[in-house]
Design a protein around this motif. Structure first.
Motif, short mmCIF file in Angstrom:
data_model
loop_
_atom_site.label_atom_id
_atom_site.label_comp_id
_atom_site.label_asym_id
_atom_site.label_seq_id
_atom_site.Cartn_x
_atom_site.Cartn_y
_atom_site.Cartn_z
N ILE A 175 -7.72 -5.98 9.16
CA ILE A 175 -6.47 -6.63 9.53
C ILE A 175 -5.31 -5.93 8.82
N TYR A 176 -4.26 -5.65 9.58
CA TYR A 176 -3.09 -4.95 9.07
C TYR A 176 -1.90 -5.91 9.03
N ALA A 177 -1.15 -5.87 7.93
CA ALA A 177 0.14 -6.56 7.83
C ALA A 177 1.21 -5.50 7.98
N ILE A 178 2.07 -5.63 9.00
CA ILE A 178 3.02 -4.58 9.38
C ILE A 178 4.44 -5.14 9.33
N VAL A 179 5.36 -4.39 8.71
CA VAL A 179 6.78 -4.78 8.69
C VAL A 179 7.60 -3.61 9.21
N LYS A 180 8.74 -3.94 9.83
CA LYS A 180 9.65 -2.90 10.31
C LYS A 180 10.60 -2.51 9.18
N GLU A 181 10.73 -1.20 8.94
CA GLU A 181 11.59 -0.73 7.86
C GLU A 181 12.29 0.56 8.27
N GLU A 182 13.50 0.75 7.73
CA GLU A 182 14.18 2.04 7.85
C GLU A 182 13.68 2.92 6.71
N LYS A 199 0.84 -1.19 0.00
CA LYS A 199 0.00 0.00 0.00
C LYS A 199 0.88 1.25 0.00
N GLU A 200 0.57 2.18 -0.88
CA GLU A 200 1.34 3.41 -0.99
C GLU A 200 0.40 4.59 -1.09
N ILE A 201 0.88 5.74 -0.64
CA ILE A 201 0.13 7.00 -0.75
C ILE A 201 0.97 7.97 -1.56
N ALA A 202 0.36 8.58 -2.55
CA ALA A 202 1.10 9.48 -3.43
C ALA A 202 1.67 10.66 -2.65
N ALA A 203 2.91 11.04 -3.01
CA ALA A 203 3.55 12.18 -2.35
C ALA A 203 2.91 13.48 -2.83
N PRO A 204 3.00 14.56 -2.04
CA PRO A 204 2.48 15.84 -2.51
C PRO A 204 3.22 16.31 -3.76
N LEU A 205 2.55 17.09 -4.58
CA LEU A 205 3.15 17.52 -5.84
C LEU A 205 4.39 18.38 -5.61
N ASP A 206 4.37 19.25 -4.62
CA ASP A 206 5.49 20.14 -4.36
C ASP A 206 6.16 19.73 -3.05
N ILE A 207 7.37 19.10 -3.16
CA ILE A 207 8.07 18.67 -1.95
C ILE A 207 9.39 19.42 -1.78
N CYS A 208 9.54 20.56 -2.48
CA CYS A 208 10.81 21.28 -2.42
C CYS A 208 11.09 21.84 -1.03
N THR A 209 10.04 22.07 -0.24
CA THR A 209 10.25 22.61 1.12
C THR A 209 10.12 21.54 2.19
N ALA A 210 9.84 20.29 1.77
CA ALA A 210 9.66 19.22 2.75
C ALA A 210 11.01 18.75 3.26
N LYS A 211 11.03 18.19 4.47
CA LYS A 211 12.24 17.67 5.08
C LYS A 211 12.14 16.15 5.19
N GLY A 212 13.23 15.48 4.87
CA GLY A 212 13.28 14.04 5.01
C GLY A 212 13.77 13.65 6.40
N ILE A 213 13.01 12.81 7.11
CA ILE A 213 13.34 12.41 8.47
C ILE A 213 13.56 10.90 8.49
N PRO A 214 14.73 10.42 8.92
CA PRO A 214 14.94 8.97 8.99
C PRO A 214 14.22 8.39 10.21
N VAL A 215 13.51 7.29 9.98
CA VAL A 215 12.78 6.64 11.08
C VAL A 215 12.88 5.13 10.93
N LEU A 216 12.83 4.45 12.06
CA LEU A 216 12.61 3.01 12.07
C LEU A 216 11.13 2.82 12.32
N SER A 217 10.43 2.39 11.28
CA SER A 217 8.98 2.50 11.28
C SER A 217 8.30 1.14 11.25
N ASP A 218 7.13 1.08 11.89
CA ASP A 218 6.20 -0.03 11.69
C ASP A 218 5.37 0.33 10.46
#
Length: 304
Positions: A270-277, A35-54
């Motif tokens: 029901i959710y299928a969850i994986v840990k990812e960087e 499952k994916e969600i489209a990114a916003p059209l304008d990401i020039c001001t967005a910041k990338g944050i590293p996370v260990l995510s479920d």
């Protein structure tokens, strides 16, 4: 002499009976994408944050819907009025009251694909929906009812690039209801009345005659050797859709019986969850996550 015909190969008009029609297997495996969600059209001001995510790899919605005809439900009249023997009882409104619906099991077995062993899901700490007292062999016991379960399994999938559509299912889940009561209002003759049933706590299969619930569907699981964590959340609704009194008013008992059509709807996400960087881009207007429909279609309505 007229021809004698039977209904083995022909109907009474002489037409050939249709043979069985081949139908497709509606739960065939196939490759899938997470499952994916489209990114916003304008990401020039967005910041990338590293996370260990479920990461929610996929989620599906399933439901078990049952209809039941309930006979001879006994009501006791709780209102006062100038009711007369033999007056017709007309029910105008229905109220269904209960504290909660859930499972008493602390552990349930879930089958995922063709694994040799079923996976054990355990009731989650936050899943307790209510506590209730039930009669058991003449004595009263207190039980918790649960509606959230979690489990995990290491799964090895090699056939697809990203993920594979996989069957997941449970059967014979015995749901309990706590402090259920039906209340009706209407008229006896020309007088308003109110009546209610006795309170019931126990399995829906015993109290209302519903079948135990089954859930089967498909979910997308990642390729490779991964430990996948699962979380499932149940929600239930009991309703009385139509009700009719079967007898007229009886002065001596102040009770009457009614027949009803009822619906029990139990849904599960029901959710299928994986840990990812992951690198997460912040977004002030995030899109909502929409679960796909994981129900297996019926051949009864397939026109392909």
């Amino acid at each position: 002499m007229s021809e004698v015909k039977d209904n083995l190969n022909q109907d009474c008009c002489g037409c050939e009976k249709p043979g069985p029609v081949e139908k497709p297997n509606r739960c065939q495996e196939g490759c899938c994408s997470p499952k994916e969600i489209a990114a916003p059209l304008d990401i020039c001001t967005a910041k990338g944050i590293p996370v260990l995510s479920d990461r929610i790899y996929d989620c599906v919605y399933l439901e078990d819907k049952q209809r039941k005809y309930l006979k001879d439900i006994e009501f006791t009249i709780t209102s006062n009025g100038d009711y007369k023997q033999g007056d017709e009882i007309c029910i105008e409104t229905i109220i269904v009251k209960y504290k909660c619906i859930g499972l008493i099991d602390e552990e349930i077995e879930v089958r995922i694909d063709s694994l040799e062993n079923e996976v054990s899901f355990h009731s989650s700490d936050e899943s307790e929906s209510c506590k209730c007292e039930f009669d058991c062999d003449g004595s009263s016991i207190k039980k918790k009812l649960y509606n959230i379960y979690k489990g995990s399994k290491t799964i090895d999938i090699e056939c697809c690039e990203e993920g594979r559509k996989t069957i997941i299912g449970e059967d014979c889940l015995d749901f309990y209801i706590c402090k259920a009561k039906l209340i009706v209002k209407g008229k006896i003759g020309c007088e308003n009345f109110r009546a209610e049933t006795e309170e019931f706590s126990g399995p829906l299969s015993a109290g209302f005659g519903f079948n135990k619930a089954d859930f089967f569907g498909t979910i997308c699981l990642p390729t490779g050797r991964n430990r996948v964590h699962f979380e499932e959340i149940f929600d239930a609704c009991l309703s009385i859709d139509c009700i009719r009194a079967t007898k007229t008013y009886n002065e001596s008992t102040k009770k009457f019986c009614a027949d009803a059509f009822s619906t029990l709807l139990i849904s599960k996400t029901i959710y299928a969850i994986v840990k990812e960087e992951l690198i997460v881009y912040t977004n002030t207007n995030p899109s909502s996550i929409t679960c796909t429909d994981g129900r297996i279609g019926s051949n009864c309505h397939h026109n392909g």
